[in-house]
Design a protein around this motif. Sequence first.
Motif, PDB file in Angstrom:
ATOM      1  N   LYS A  29     -69.805  34.671   7.340  1.00 36.67           N
ATOM      2  CA  LYS A  29     -70.349  35.116   6.062  1.00 36.67           C
ATOM      3  C   LYS A  29     -71.741  34.527   5.902  1.00 36.67           C
ATOM      4  CE  LYS A  29     -65.756  35.473   3.940  1.00 36.67           C
ATOM      5  NZ  LYS A  29     -64.877  35.033   2.816  1.00 36.67           N
ATOM      6  N   ASN A  30     -72.389  34.854   4.773  1.00 42.61           N
ATOM      7  CA  ASN A  30     -73.732  34.315   4.534  1.00 42.61           C
ATOM      8  C   ASN A  30     -73.902  33.988   3.051  1.00 42.61           C
ATOM      9  OD1 ASN A  30     -74.603  36.804   3.160  1.00 42.61           O
ATOM     10  ND2 ASN A  30     -74.573  37.708   5.213  1.00 42.61           N
ATOM     11  N   ASN A  31     -75.076  33.508   2.692  1.00 46.68           N
ATOM     12  CA  ASN A  31     -75.348  33.092   1.315  1.00 46.68           C
ATOM     13  C   ASN A  31     -76.184  34.093   0.535  1.00 46.68           C
ATOM     14  OD1 ASN A  31     -77.601  32.529   2.947  1.00 46.68           O
ATOM     15  ND2 ASN A  31     -78.344  30.932   1.567  1.00 46.68           N
ATOM     16  N   LEU A  32     -76.219  35.345   0.996  1.00 45.16           N
ATOM     17  CA  LEU A  32     -76.957  36.381   0.286  1.00 45.16           C
ATOM     18  C   LEU A  32     -76.182  36.807  -0.951  1.00 45.16           C
ATOM     19  CD1 LEU A  32     -78.138  38.511   3.352  1.00 45.16           C
ATOM     20  CD2 LEU A  32     -79.335  36.646   2.187  1.00 45.16           C
ATOM     21  N   ILE A  33     -76.905  37.155  -2.016  1.00 44.24           N
ATOM     22  CA  ILE A  33     -76.210  37.522  -3.249  1.00 44.24           C
ATOM     23  C   ILE A  33     -76.507  38.980  -3.623  1.00 44.24           C
ATOM     24  CG2 ILE A  33     -75.830  35.204  -4.131  1.00 44.24           C
ATOM     25  CD1 ILE A  33     -78.346  35.397  -5.772  1.00 44.24           C
ATOM     26  N   ASP A  38     -87.024  30.003  -2.395  1.00 37.41           N
ATOM     27  CA  ASP A  38     -87.085  28.628  -1.880  1.00 37.41           C
ATOM     28  C   ASP A  38     -85.791  28.191  -1.212  1.00 37.41           C
ATOM     29  OD1 ASP A  38     -89.712  28.353  -2.943  1.00 37.41           O
ATOM     30  OD2 ASP A  38     -88.850  27.884  -4.913  1.00 37.41           O
ATOM     31  N   SER A  39     -85.072  29.128  -0.621  1.00 30.28           N
ATOM     32  CA  SER A  39     -83.863  28.776   0.123  1.00 30.28           C
ATOM     33  C   SER A  39     -83.912  29.424   1.498  1.00 30.28           C
ATOM     34  CB  SER A  39     -82.608  29.207  -0.630  1.00 30.28           C
ATOM     35  OG  SER A  39     -82.568  30.598  -0.798  1.00 30.28           O
ATOM     36  N   SER A  40     -82.980  29.028   2.344  1.00 29.42           N
ATOM     37  CA  SER A  40     -82.930  29.531   3.719  1.00 29.42           C
ATOM     38  C   SER A  40     -81.660  30.334   3.930  1.00 29.42           C
ATOM     39  CB  SER A  40     -82.968  28.365   4.714  1.00 29.42           C
ATOM     40  OG  SER A  40     -84.129  27.582   4.546  1.00 29.42           O
ATOM     41  N   LEU A  41     -81.677  31.212   4.901  1.00 32.40           N
ATOM     42  CA  LEU A  41     -80.490  31.990   5.243  1.00 32.40           C
ATOM     43  C   LEU A  41     -79.454  31.080   5.885  1.00 32.40           C
ATOM     44  CD1 LEU A  41     -79.125  34.808   5.539  1.00 32.40           C
ATOM     45  CD2 LEU A  41     -80.083  34.861   7.850  1.00 32.40           C
ATOM     46  N   LYS A  44     -83.592  29.793  16.118  1.00 33.08           N
ATOM     47  CA  LYS A  44     -83.167  28.411  15.975  1.00 33.08           C
ATOM     48  C   LYS A  44     -82.326  28.255  14.713  1.00 33.08           C
ATOM     49  CE  LYS A  44     -84.774  23.616  15.904  1.00 33.08           C
ATOM     50  NZ  LYS A  44     -85.958  22.723  15.895  1.00 33.08           N
ATOM     51  N   PHE A  45     -81.132  27.647  14.878  1.00 31.34           N
ATOM     52  CA  PHE A  45     -80.261  27.322  13.755  1.00 31.34           C
ATOM     53  C   PHE A  45     -79.957  25.828  13.782  1.00 31.34           C
ATOM     54  CE2 PHE A  45     -79.615  31.837  13.891  1.00 31.34           C
ATOM     55  CZ  PHE A  45     -79.296  32.199  12.584  1.00 31.34           C
ATOM     56  N   GLU A  46     -79.881  25.221  12.610  1.00 32.48           N
ATOM     57  CA  GLU A  46     -79.530  23.816  12.510  1.00 32.48           C
ATOM     58  C   GLU A  46     -78.315  23.640  11.611  1.00 32.48           C
ATOM     59  OE1 GLU A  46     -82.975  21.934  10.928  1.00 32.48           O
ATOM     60  OE2 GLU A  46     -82.688  22.723   8.892  1.00 32.48           O
ATOM     61  N   LYS A  47     -77.528  22.583  11.875  1.00 33.34           N
ATOM     62  CA  LYS A  47     -76.313  22.334  11.091  1.00 33.34           C
ATOM     63  C   LYS A  47     -76.686  22.055   9.647  1.00 33.34           C
ATOM     64  CE  LYS A  47     -73.027  19.784  12.929  1.00 33.34           C
ATOM     65  NZ  LYS A  47     -72.198  18.592  13.317  1.00 33.34           N
ATOM     66  N   ALA A  48     -75.955  22.684   8.713  1.00 35.33           N
ATOM     67  CA  ALA A  48     -76.283  22.559   7.290  1.00 35.33           C
ATOM     68  C   ALA A  48     -75.215  21.802   6.499  1.00 35.33           C
ATOM     69  CB  ALA A  48     -76.483  23.943   6.680  1.00 35.33           C
ATOM     70  N   ASP A  49     -74.135  21.362   7.158  1.00 32.78           N
ATOM     71  CA  ASP A  49     -73.127  20.547   6.490  1.00 32.78           C
ATOM     72  C   ASP A  49     -72.576  19.540   7.490  1.00 32.78           C
ATOM     73  OD1 ASP A  49     -71.598  22.229   8.080  1.00 32.78           O
ATOM     74  OD2 ASP A  49     -69.959  22.335   6.645  1.00 32.78           O
ATOM     75  N   THR A  75     -86.930  28.851   9.887  1.00 37.68           N
ATOM     76  CA  THR A  75     -88.068  29.787   9.886  1.00 37.68           C
ATOM     77  C   THR A  75     -89.201  29.173   9.067  1.00 37.68           C
ATOM     78  OG1 THR A  75     -87.360  30.913   7.858  1.00 37.68           O
ATOM     79  CG2 THR A  75     -86.534  31.792   9.945  1.00 37.68           C
ATOM     80  N   GLU A  76     -90.333  29.819   9.126  1.00 38.74           N
ATOM     81  CA  GLU A  76     -91.411  29.477   8.214  1.00 38.74           C
ATOM     82  C   GLU A  76     -91.025  29.957   6.816  1.00 38.74           C
ATOM     83  OE1 GLU A  76     -94.952  31.238   9.726  1.00 38.74           O
ATOM     84  OE2 GLU A  76     -95.014  29.990  11.524  1.00 38.74           O
ATOM     85  N   THR A  77     -91.842  29.602   5.823  1.00 39.45           N
ATOM     86  CA  THR A  77     -91.546  29.995   4.447  1.00 39.45           C
ATOM     87  C   THR A  77     -91.428  31.516   4.334  1.00 39.45           C
ATOM     88  OG1 THR A  77     -92.762  28.078   3.624  1.00 39.45           O
ATOM     89  CG2 THR A  77     -92.324  29.860   2.061  1.00 39.45           C
ATOM     90  N   LEU A  78     -90.333  31.946   3.727  1.00 37.93           N
ATOM     91  CA  LEU A  78     -90.097  33.380   3.578  1.00 37.93           C
ATOM     92  C   LEU A  78     -90.832  33.905   2.353  1.00 37.93           C
ATOM     93  CD1 LEU A  78     -86.262  33.377   4.340  1.00 37.93           C
ATOM     94  CD2 LEU A  78     -88.119  33.977   5.908  1.00 37.93           C
ATOM     95  N   GLN A  79     -91.354  35.118   2.454  1.00 40.38           N
ATOM     96  CA  GLN A  79     -92.181  35.700   1.401  1.00 40.38           C
ATOM     97  C   GLN A  79     -91.429  36.809   0.663  1.00 40.38           C
ATOM     98  OE1 GLN A  79     -95.236  34.367   0.855  1.00 40.38           O
ATOM     99  NE2 GLN A  79     -94.845  32.966   2.575  1.00 40.38           N
ATOM    100  N   GLN A  80     -91.785  36.974  -0.614  1.00 43.85           N
ATOM    101  CA  GLN A  80     -91.273  38.120  -1.348  1.00 43.85           C
ATOM    102  C   GLN A  80     -91.973  39.386  -0.865  1.00 43.85           C
ATOM    103  OE1 GLN A  80     -91.801  37.153  -5.512  1.00 43.85           O
ATOM    104  NE2 GLN A  80     -89.772  36.223  -5.647  1.00 43.85           N
ATOM    105  N   ASP A  81     -91.387  40.535  -1.180  1.00 44.58           N
ATOM    106  CA  ASP A  81     -91.932  41.843  -0.784  1.00 44.58           C
ATOM    107  C   ASP A  81     -91.954  42.035   0.728  1.00 44.58           C
ATOM    108  OD1 ASP A  81     -92.452  42.652  -3.469  1.00 44.58           O
ATOM    109  OD2 ASP A  81     -94.247  41.396  -3.449  1.00 44.58           O
TER     110      ASP A  81
END
Length: 568
Positions: free
Chosen positions: A366-370, A378-381, A412-417, A427-433
């Motif tokens: 699953k993922n954290n998309l809403i 200001d969050s990451s996938l 590249k993925f890193e452990k988040a828990d 990733t680099e900072t994600l942009q709107q639009d």
Amino acid sequence: MKASKRKSGFIIASVLTAVMLVQGCANMVTPTGGPKDTTPPKVSLANPENHCTNFNGRKIELSFDEYVTLENANQNVLVSPPLASKPDIKLKDKTLVIKFKESLEINTTYTINFGKAIKDLHEGNEFKDYTYTFSTGETIDTLSIAGTLLSATDKKPVEDAFVGLYRADRDSLETLPTSTIPNYISKTDKDGKFRVGGLPDSKFLVFALKDVNSNLYFDLPNEEVAFIDTIVSASYPQKSNDSLAPRHFNQKSLNLNLFMFSEVDSTQMLLEKKLVEEGLLRFVFRHPAKNAVISTPETLPDTFNLVTVNSRENDTILWYFTPNAKDSLWVQVKYDTLINDSTHYSLKFKDSKKQQKKEAAKLTVKNNLIINGGLLPDSSLLLKFSEPIVNITMPDSALFMADTISTYGPLKFEKADVYGFQYRLVTETLQQDVKYSIQIPDSTFWGIRGRTNAEIKTDFHVLKEDEYGNIFITIVPPKDLKQVVVQLTDDKGKVLKEEKIIEQEKVEFRHLAPAKYKIRALLDKDGNGKWSTGNYHRHFLPETYIDYKDELEVKAGWDIDLEEEWKL
């Protein structure tokens, strides 16, 4: 001649009659029988009459205007005050005969409520909640206590529960429900409503019970109960300005709310110790067991890959491990001096259902998309897996796309828990639009139990303000309360978000999809962050949920800022 004339007339009359019969048969219609009877039976005669005084007999007869049936008299017919032996109740023609097996108390008002016991014979129309009242003294007591019984957890009505009253002048009032039947009794209807009538001018302890063993005692651990933690006065059942109303009239006691709960045994226990899936042992405790120690005296091979996971409430501990690394295992569970358990487990999981091939088992991802594939600013996938990940083999064919620009791996993925259930895309900072997407081949992420992922394809973007709404509400907690847990739920009551506060505070629920929401507040007396049940023996009530008065509809691009403070 006269005889012959009579015979001819008889023949003519017979022919005419036959013709009329034939015509009549040709036009016959089935009788409709009239409208269906929906009227319940009525009492045509009561001996002695209802509301009589100076009753000194052993028998009551109720005659009805039609034939009736009597269903489940032992369950439906309730006598208050309760009797040591239930009366005999039988039907004779159209008359119901009630015979008492014991002498009745002097100067006492008795009420017989027939509930759903009486129905008419043919249509089954209920003569519902008919009440017969009489007194063995010169007057009838007319006071009452009424209210509603609700479940403490969801506030739904509780049906068919006993509501008992104990006189407040009795000794050992708090232990009476465990050893003595109530002085007066009633039963709740389908809406949880109850009314105990025929009461004297007195004060009572109010106690409700789901009586499992039908003895009117609170004597089993699985019996649900409710009570009022103060002594309650009986009230006059008419309007407060009635000239006959006594001075002690108390409007509040006509609208009591009782909340039914099950007590929890405070003794810590190990409720479950089981191999629940291949590569997963589960240990469940009755209460949070943060300091529990689970270990094995055996030396584990490096390939065992043991990962210990504690539940949020610390009442469940999971052991994830690599299947087939060992055939069996000794496990010891210790908690303080209460639990010292040692068990030998076979680690060969046997599914009672159809065996599934190991190769067919895949990781759930699953993922954290809403909202519509939206990622919070200001969050990451995040990718969320059904078991801890122990190995990542990211191939060069993995794809990351930003609009029409594609970048091929390795991603590249890193452990988040701490356990490895979640991994964050670096990733680099994600942009709107900007529209983003990732495409990851199967067999990239490997779980501790040998499961791997199917192909992952995910499109996402950073949420913009016109896609979501926010709710702001100022909460004023009661004084001397440890904390309040403010919960946002969907329109069906599922908790979506929560905030804990200890003083007046403006609570914010942000980034909400357009929908209808509700807000409720848990008055968290013990400060453990969750609902706690009550305990009659320790004399504390279950914790209370308070619902905000309105349902709130969030629209995209709009905020709901409630100006009025919510005082709990």
